[in-house]
Design an enzyme around this catalytic site. Structure first.
Site, mmCIF file in Angstrom:
data_model
loop_
_atom_site.group_PDB
_atom_site.id
_atom_site.type_symbol
_atom_site.label_atom_id
_atom_site.label_comp_id
_atom_site.label_asym_id
_atom_site.label_seq_id
_atom_site.Cartn_x
_atom_site.Cartn_y
_atom_site.Cartn_z
ATOM 1 N N SER A 122 0.844 -1.197 0.000
ATOM 2 C CA SER A 122 0.000 0.000 0.000
ATOM 3 C C SER A 122 0.881 1.249 0.000
ATOM 4 C CB SER A 122 -0.951 -0.026 1.200
ATOM 5 O OG SER A 122 -1.939 0.981 1.053
ATOM 6 N N ASN A 123 0.346 2.378 0.387
ATOM 7 C CA ASN A 123 1.112 3.632 0.402
ATOM 8 C C ASN A 123 0.600 4.523 1.534
ATOM 9 O OD1 ASN A 123 -1.090 5.421 -0.640
ATOM 10 N ND2 ASN A 123 -0.942 4.015 -2.369
#
Ligand code: C5P
Length: 216
Positions: A27-28
């Site tokens: 993810s980020n």
């Protein structure tokens, strides 16, 4: 009366998460704040807003219908289901890559280390901007850049086929922070929005969209 009244607007926000196995994902750092505030500002102007959101810690803004998704593929499908719409705003930080396959069981530690095969995710903004049927009349993307911001954002607007792009410099504390500074870049106009709370940037965008719809 606001020209946003009754307009149907689809907004993506937050990160996507791309599962590796039942407990791990890619993810980020997107918090979703800017997208949620944009959805809220548009709803305050009377628009019917559907917010297609990756996982965030934020409450659903007032007057907004939120559709929760996890992966980029799910986000694209949810956006397509939400069409037709008068406008589409891609604020989400979509993961560029996903694991080529999701393992059904938690992966074991390997003595030789590990590697991960990745495949590219679809570009949701470009897909919607280049749709032949039911393309929203106004398609807006974001360009989060750390250098050559305006040139890169102008090129991105053309490459993706969107009408406007909001360029912002993320080399500092913007990701996850409460303030942002941005440029609105269109085909024939460019406007600077000085550093301000993300709520003000959202209100600036809602005002620009209101002006755009009232001039049509
Ligand atoms: O290419 P880049 O990720 O910098 O483009 C950012 C813009 O494109 C944002 O508006 C983002 O929401 C959108 N995007 C998307 N789907 C992707 C990647 C980016 O909608 N897979």
């Amino acid at each position: 009366m606001s020209a946003l009244q009754g307009k149907s607007i689809v907004v993506t926000a937050g990160p996507t998460i791309e599962p590796i196995d039942p407990v791990r994902f890619l993810s980020n750092r997107s918090s979703g704040k800017q997208g949620y505030l944009i959805a809220e500002a548009l709803a305050a102007g009377g628009a019917n807003v559907r917010l297609i959101s990756g996982p965030t810690c934020l409450p659903c803004p007032n007057g907004v219908e939120r559709i929760d998704v996890e992966t980029a593929l799910d986000m694209l499908a949810a956006v397509e289901t939400a069409l037709p719409a008068d406008a589409f705003i891609a604020v989400a930080a979509v993961a560029d890559w996903r694991p080529a396959s999701k393992q059904a069981r938690k992966a074991e530690k390997a003595a030789q280390g590990a590697s991960l095969d990745l495949v590219e995710n679809p570009d949701i903004l470009a897909t919607i901007a280049q749709r032949e049927n039911d393309r929203p009349a106004l398609v807006i993307g974001f360009a989060a850049e750390t250098h050559d911001m305006l040139d890169r954002a102008r090129a991105k607007r053309l490459r993706k086929g969107c009408d406007w792009i909001i360029a912002n410099d993320v080399s500092g504390d913007v990701m996850g922070g409460d303030e942002n500074a941005a440029w609105l870049i269109g085909q024939t106009h460019e406007t600077e929005w000085k550093r301000a709370p993300k709520k003000t940037i959202a209100e600036n965008l809602a005002a620009a969209m209101d002006a755009h719809f009232s001039s049509r």
